[in-house]
Scaffold this motif. Structure first.
Motif, PDB file in Angstrom:
ATOM      1  N   VAL A 187      23.518 -41.206  -2.047  1.00  0.00           N
ATOM      2  CA  VAL A 187      24.906 -40.985  -2.464  1.00  0.00           C
ATOM      3  C   VAL A 187      25.216 -41.974  -3.573  1.00  0.00           C
ATOM      4  O   VAL A 187      24.868 -43.157  -3.470  1.00  0.00           O
ATOM      5  CB  VAL A 187      25.881 -41.165  -1.280  1.00  0.00           C
ATOM      6  N   SER A 188      25.843 -41.485  -4.630  1.00  0.00           N
ATOM      7  CA  SER A 188      26.094 -42.311  -5.804  1.00  0.00           C
ATOM      8  C   SER A 188      27.559 -42.227  -6.215  1.00  0.00           C
ATOM      9  O   SER A 188      28.123 -41.138  -6.317  1.00  0.00           O
ATOM     10  CB  SER A 188      25.200 -41.825  -6.957  1.00  0.00           C
ATOM     11  N   SER A 189      28.151 -43.378  -6.462  1.00  0.00           N
ATOM     12  CA  SER A 189      29.563 -43.468  -6.828  1.00  0.00           C
ATOM     13  C   SER A 189      29.693 -43.436  -8.347  1.00  0.00           C
ATOM     14  O   SER A 189      29.153 -44.302  -9.038  1.00  0.00           O
ATOM     15  CB  SER A 189      30.125 -44.779  -6.274  1.00  0.00           C
ATOM     16  N   ASN A 206      20.654 -44.896  -6.694  1.00  0.00           N
ATOM     17  CA  ASN A 206      22.019 -44.374  -6.822  1.00  0.00           C
ATOM     18  C   ASN A 206      22.578 -44.522  -8.237  1.00  0.00           C
ATOM     19  O   ASN A 206      23.714 -44.151  -8.488  1.00  0.00           O
ATOM     20  CB  ASN A 206      22.946 -44.999  -5.766  1.00  0.00           C
ATOM     21  N   THR A 207      21.780 -45.065  -9.141  1.00  0.00           N
ATOM     22  CA  THR A 207      22.204 -45.108 -10.544  1.00  0.00           C
ATOM     23  C   THR A 207      21.318 -44.224 -11.426  1.00  0.00           C
ATOM     24  O   THR A 207      21.308 -44.377 -12.645  1.00  0.00           O
ATOM     25  CB  THR A 207      22.190 -46.561 -11.076  1.00  0.00           C
TER      26      THR A 207
HETATM   27  C1  LIG Z   1      24.393 -48.403  -5.039  1.00  0.00           C
HETATM   28  O1  LIG Z   1      24.140 -49.040  -3.799  1.00  0.00           O
HETATM   29  C2  LIG Z   1      24.465 -50.442  -3.782  1.00  0.00           C
HETATM   30  C3  LIG Z   1      24.009 -50.990  -2.449  1.00  0.00           C
HETATM   31  O2  LIG Z   1      24.598 -50.304  -1.390  1.00  0.00           O
HETATM   32  C4  LIG Z   1      25.954 -50.606  -4.024  1.00  0.00           C
HETATM   33  O3  LIG Z   1      26.300 -51.978  -4.064  1.00  0.00           O
HETATM   34  C5  LIG Z   1      26.332 -49.951  -5.361  1.00  0.00           C
HETATM   35  O4  LIG Z   1      27.738 -50.003  -5.545  1.00  0.00           O
HETATM   36  C6  LIG Z   1      25.862 -48.492  -5.392  1.00  0.00           C
HETATM   37  N1  LIG Z   1      26.087 -47.930  -6.722  1.00  0.00           N
HETATM   38  C7  LIG Z   1      26.480 -46.665  -6.929  1.00  0.00           C
HETATM   39  C8  LIG Z   1      26.593 -46.262  -8.351  1.00  0.00           C
HETATM   40  O5  LIG Z   1      26.711 -45.877  -6.028  1.00  0.00           O
END
Ligand SMILES: *[C@@H]1O[C@H](CO)[C@@H](O)[C@H](O)[C@H]1NC(C)=O
Ligand code: HEM
Ligand SMILES: *[C@@H]1O[C@H](CO)[C@@H](O)[C@H](O)[C@H]1NC(C)=O
Length: 221
Positions: A109-111, A186-187
């Motif tokens: 899952v990616s934010s 996730n990036t």
């Molecule tokens: C990716 O995972 C890391 C560790 O859980 C987290 O700190 C980071 O915000 C996440 N980045 C995205 C883009 O989801």
């Protein structure tokens, strides 16, 4: 194919009725009780072709505080889906984007956050924790269930936005059959979607009075 709003037409055809305005799929959401995690979700099945859906489910607390509050998002996608995104403000630009893709036997899952119609950047304003249950990749589908901190409020193009848990609001999704280049990250770079569309989502059918207890039961207190 890059079909942004044509899915409404496809959905209309699939239901055997005249296509509505080429704007959104059939609206609303239904209640779905997930035996695995115990959450009650508001569920919408978004068609990305004439015959295939991605299922988006959102569980919210019954007594949400007035500011930001946590949400649980569960997505079920056929294995043909390379990545999918959920846009909490109903369009691509300036709202939390929950992007996900399968990676071997797991789901990443990616934010993300987009300031234009181009590859979204990482977004630190929303963070995700996978629940201990409700995640899998099997022979037909991949599925994840995650707590989101930061998905229900954000600063959009027209100022502060907050999802009203007892109301309806527009959500949007995007779909690509193509896989991200580094699925365990996730990036990762993600390829552009083939389909994007939106609907009006009734959050009120996915409220949970025992939301925090359920998070604890799912290892995400
Ligand atoms: C990716 O995972 C890391 C560790 O859980 C987290 O700190 C980071 O915000 C996440 N980045 C995205 C883009 O989801
Ligand atoms: C990966 C790179 C991406 C590129 C290059 C891209 C590009 C675009 C473009 C060009 C459009 C306009 C299409 C049209 O008007 O015909 C669009 C629309 C849209 N995109 Fe993306 N997109 C990307 C990722 C995402 C992601 C991750 C989401 C997550 C949900 C998303 C959601 C949407 C939605 C909902 C629309 C339609 C509503 C709107 O225009 O805001 N996109 N995108
Ligand atoms: C595969 O996963 C999907 C999504 O969770 C589920 O609906 C389906 O029943 C699973 N199939 C098998 C054979 O367990």
């Amino acid at each position: 194919m890059r079909c942004t709003f044509g899915l409404a037409l496809l959905a209309g055809l699939a239901l055997g009725r005249p296509a509505p305005e080429p704007a959104s799929q059939a609206d609303s959401a239904i209640a779905y009780v997930d035996q695995e995690t115990g959450f009650t979700f508001s569920e919408f099945k978004a068609a990305y072709s004439l015959t295939q859906n991605i299922v988006y489910r959102i569980a919210l607390p019954s007594n949400a505080p007035s500011g930001n509050y946590n949400a649980v998002v569960q997505v079920v996608a056929p294995n043909q889906v390379g990545w999918t995104g959920l846009a909490w403000g109903g369009n691509m630009i300036r709202n939390p984007l929950t992007v996900a893709y399968p990676s071997g036997s797991k789901v990443t899952v990616s934010s993300r956050w987009a300031t234009g119609h181009s590859t979204p950047a990482s977004y630190t304003g929303a963070t995700y924790t996978l629940l201990s249950k409700g995640n899998r990749v099997n022979g037909t589908h991949w599925q994840y269930s995650a707590k989101c901190v930061g998905c229900t409020t954000w600063t959009g193009a027209s100022g502060s936005q907050r999802i009203n848990p007892t109301g309806s609001a527009r959500l949007a999704f995007a779909y690509s059959p193509n896989k991200p280049s580094s699925p365990s990250s996730n990036t990762s770079t993600i390829p552009v979607h083939d389909v994007a569309n939106y609907w009006s989502h009734d959050f009120s059918v996915g409220l949970n009075s025992n939301f925090d207890a359920l998070l604890a039961q799912n290892g995400a207190a």
